[in-house]
Design a protein around this motif. Structure first.
Motif, PDB file in Angstrom:
ATOM      1  N   TRP A 436       0.838  -1.197   0.000  1.00  0.00           N
ATOM      2  CA  TRP A 436       0.000   0.000   0.000  1.00  0.00           C
ATOM      3  C   TRP A 436       0.880   1.256   0.000  1.00  0.00           C
ATOM      4  O   TRP A 436       0.620   2.213  -0.732  1.00  0.00           O
ATOM      5  CB  TRP A 436      -0.908  -0.017   1.233  1.00  0.00           C
ATOM      6  N   CYS A 440       1.030   4.059  -2.922  1.00  0.00           N
ATOM      7  CA  CYS A 440       0.780   5.457  -2.552  1.00  0.00           C
ATOM      8  C   CYS A 440       1.894   6.358  -3.064  1.00  0.00           C
ATOM      9  O   CYS A 440       1.640   7.416  -3.652  1.00  0.00           O
ATOM     10  CB  CYS A 440       0.646   5.541  -1.037  1.00  0.00           C
ATOM     11  N   ALA A 458      -5.058   3.557  -8.448  1.00  0.00           N
ATOM     12  CA  ALA A 458      -5.804   4.509  -7.625  1.00  0.00           C
ATOM     13  C   ALA A 458      -7.077   3.868  -7.076  1.00  0.00           C
ATOM     14  O   ALA A 458      -7.452   4.076  -5.915  1.00  0.00           O
ATOM     15  CB  ALA A 458      -6.133   5.754  -8.439  1.00  0.00           C
ATOM     16  N   THR A 459      -7.737   3.078  -7.912  1.00  0.00           N
ATOM     17  CA  THR A 459      -8.936   2.362  -7.460  1.00  0.00           C
ATOM     18  C   THR A 459      -8.583   1.367  -6.358  1.00  0.00           C
ATOM     19  O   THR A 459      -9.263   1.276  -5.334  1.00  0.00           O
ATOM     20  CB  THR A 459      -9.584   1.637  -8.646  1.00  0.00           C
ATOM     21  N   ALA A 462      -7.900   3.106  -3.019  1.00  0.00           N
ATOM     22  CA  ALA A 462      -9.121   3.527  -2.330  1.00  0.00           C
ATOM     23  C   ALA A 462      -9.854   2.331  -1.719  1.00  0.00           C
ATOM     24  O   ALA A 462     -10.388   2.419  -0.603  1.00  0.00           O
ATOM     25  CB  ALA A 462     -10.031   4.257  -3.306  1.00  0.00           C
ATOM     26  N   ASP A 463      -9.856   1.215  -2.433  1.00  0.00           N
ATOM     27  CA  ASP A 463     -10.566   0.026  -1.943  1.00  0.00           C
ATOM     28  C   ASP A 463      -9.857  -0.640  -0.768  1.00  0.00           C
ATOM     29  O   ASP A 463     -10.468  -1.455  -0.062  1.00  0.00           O
ATOM     30  CB  ASP A 463     -10.723  -0.997  -3.074  1.00  0.00           C
ATOM     31  N   ALA A 465      -8.055   1.023   1.744  1.00  0.00           N
ATOM     32  CA  ALA A 465      -7.649   2.059   2.688  1.00  0.00           C
ATOM     33  C   ALA A 465      -7.368   1.494   4.074  1.00  0.00           C
ATOM     34  O   ALA A 465      -6.625   2.100   4.865  1.00  0.00           O
ATOM     35  CB  ALA A 465      -8.726   3.140   2.779  1.00  0.00           C
ATOM     36  N   GLU A 468      -3.813   1.305   5.419  1.00  0.00           N
ATOM     37  CA  GLU A 468      -3.135   2.456   6.002  1.00  0.00           C
ATOM     38  C   GLU A 468      -3.183   2.404   7.526  1.00  0.00           C
ATOM     39  O   GLU A 468      -2.246   2.832   8.199  1.00  0.00           O
ATOM     40  CB  GLU A 468      -3.755   3.756   5.496  1.00  0.00           C
TER      41      GLU A 468
END
Length: 585
Positions: A436, A440, A458-459, A462-463, A465, A468
């Protein structure tokens, strides 16, 4: 023995050199019947001068004959005009080099050699070297167990590079001959060298070794800290070493100090002072690159057991007499006796020391368990003597370019997708938090692109997250490493440097994005190399215009372009090293 300047234009083995004349005033007969006895005689003198008994010297002479006579009559050894193979073993391309290690606990005499093949090709020399190692196992009980664990990495059938496989033998009083194998990390291409070395260390059980190397010996990135040799002691002993040799281009004494700091016996200031003493006070070693070697054993949990500093003293001294004065002075200044060194050199030399440079090519220093060891590498000068004031085997042109495109293509030699971190994620399919972080960082350089891989990443970002939230504080601090690497150079007032940095960073990120897209299991299935032409063919007008702008600047701004392109690539690579150190064990 007299010296004669060649009357004809110098050939590839005679540049800045003078041929050695025979006693009758004629050029030497470069034949096996002459060369082998000369080599044996010099070995015998070295053994006597370093304190080996007559029995040990007899063993050394017998082993030398046994190893080299089978291939000593081939053209690649005797150097006829038809020879197409050039050995990198020594500066005058003789495929044999001698060295002596001097230490308070005992001296060693060593021989490094490259078995020669009838055909002057890499493949033929590969086969000759493999046969030689099989003979070492059969006739001298050398252990090839670890050798075979990594043979497919460094000696593949379709290997590349300037050499296939070298061998070394060491002689010490009261011990049987010991052997070592030298592999070529660039055997699968220069861009794969880091990955091959990391994989070899992992196979040999040294899982934490690369993190130590990346932080010290190889901390400046692969363009400046080049992985050059990977060596194994051919022994089954628990103390048998794995050695990684890094060539430091354009290094300073401070760079060498950091490289040496990986070892437990590191004494602050010692490596720096050794480099300054051998270099005669030279501030940056540009004429010929230095080396540091990290030696690992199975008991050090990935940290080097020792580091050895190799200095190409012949490139920074006018002649061998000046080298002698420097080495002897260094020994005395550091409380060591210079008599054994002078005695050894006197025994080996067969010409006046001020009549040439390169008989002493390298001087190396290491400290192990508190005991200092100095090694002097001795060129046999079988093929030529380099003239006083010349630079044997210089590396000044390592970063020489004639166009902006050439600079950018140089940056592309080491794809970010070939970094051990990325390859490790491919292999393990784990460490999703680190993945991740990597995605990023990559996307931050591609924020304005419409590249399909970037959009898919990018997708995915977001999926996922939730990854993080799995980051610890040290990992969270690394979300913007790539952007920070670019920002320092992109905001420069030097427009050429800024443009080269931006173009290189975006091209590298686009290539890495395609690999990462595969890792996150999207529809992206074809990875492309970091190729400048491939990037421009994507139809990115801004990048094509930027290259045209850089090309128009021509030679006047090449230094700025080098600082931008290679500077940002170096920073991106070091950022990956930092992420590598954070990955789960």
């Amino acid at each position: 023995m007299r010296l004669k300047t060649p009357s004809t234009a110098p050939g590839p083995l005679q540049t800045a050199a003078v041929d050695v004349e025979g006693v009758d005033g004629k050029p030497p007969r470069r034949t096996a019947s002459v060369l082998v006895p000369r080599l044996v005689a010099r070995l015998s003198r070295l053994c006597a001068a370093t304190g080996l008994s007559s029995e040990s010297a007899a063993v050394a002479e017998r082993v030398l004959r046994d190893l080299i006579v089978p291939w000593s009559r081939v053209e690649t050894f005797v150097q006829t005009p038809h020879t197409s193979w050039v050995s990198d073993i020594s500066d005058d391309n003789t495929p044999i080099e001698m060295s002596v290690t001097l230490s308070p606990i005992g001296n060693e005499v060593r021989i490094l050699f490259e078995p020669q093949a009838e055909a002057g090709t890499l493949q033929a020399h590969r086969e000759a070297a493999l046969r030689m190692h099989a003979e070492l196992e059969r006739d001298y009980a050398a252990s090839l167990d670890r050798f075979r664990l990594i043979q497919d990495l460094f000696v593949p059938p379709d290997m590349q590079g300037p050499f296939a496989l070298w061998s070394a033998v060491a002689f010490a009083e009261g011990k049987p001959p010991s052997f070592k194998a030298y592999f070529n990390p660039q055997a699968q291409g220069i861009g794969s060298a880091v990955t091959l070395v990391e994989e070899a260390l992992r196979r040999l059980g040294l899982h934490g070794a690369w993190a130590h190397l990346a932080a010290t010996l190889a901390r400046r990135g692969p363009h400046y800290d080049e992985l050059k040799y990977f060596a194994l002691d051919l022994s089954a002993s628990e103390h048998a070493r794995v050695k990684v040799y890094v060539r430091h281009h354009e290094a300073t004494a401070e760079d060498l100090e950091v490289a040496a700091s990986a070892a437990p016996d590191f004494i602050p200031g010692e490596a720096r002072e050794f480099a300054r003493a051998m270099g005669g006070g030279t501030p940056r070693f540009t004429e010929r690159a230095t080396f540091t070697c990290a030696a690992f054993t199975g008991n050090d949990e990935g940290r080097p057991a020792a580091t050895t500093q190799y200095f190409p003293v012949c490139a920074y001294a006018g002649d061998d007499l000046e080298v002698e004065e420097r080495v002897a002075g260094y020994l005395r200044a550091n409380g060591m006796d210079d008599t054994p060194y002078r005695k050894m050199l006197s025994a080996f030399a067969d010409r006046p020391l001020d009549a040439g440079v390169g008989m002493q090519s390298w001087v190396a220093f290491r400290r192990l368990h508190g005991v200092p060891r100095l090694t002097v590498y001795l060129g046999t000068e079988t093929r030529c003597v380099f003239a006083p004031g010349s630079v044997p085997a210089g590396t000044r042109d390592h970063m020489a370019f004639d166009s902006a495109k050439g600079v950018l293509e140089c940056a592309a030699r080491y794809e970010l997708s070939e970094h051990p971190l990325v390859r490790g994620l491919t292999r393990a399919g784990a460490a999703r938090a680190i993945l991740w972080l990597l995605v990023c960082n990559t996307l931050e350089l591609l924020s304005s692109t419409t590249d399909a891989s970037a959009q898919r990443l990018a997708t995915w970002l977001a999926d996922h997250a939730a990854h993080e939230r799995e980051l610890d504080p040290s990992q969270s601090a690394c979300k913007h490493l790539f952007a920070e690497a670019l920002d320092e150079l992109q905001t420069s007032a030097d427009s050429a440097q800024a443009s080269a940095a931006l173009m290189t960073a975006r091209a590298a990120a686009k290539s890495l994005a395609k690999t990462l897209a595969e890792l996150v299991e999207t529809e992206e299935t074809s990875s492309v190399a970091f190729s400048l032409d491939a990037i421009l063919k994507d139809g990115v007008d801004a990048e094509a215009s930027r290259l045209e702008e850089l090309e128009r600047l021509g030679q006047t701004r090449l230094r700025s372009i080098v600082r931008g392109a290679l500077g940002v690539h170096q920073r991106l690579w070091v950022a990956l090293d930092r992420l590598y150190a954070l990955r789960p064990a």
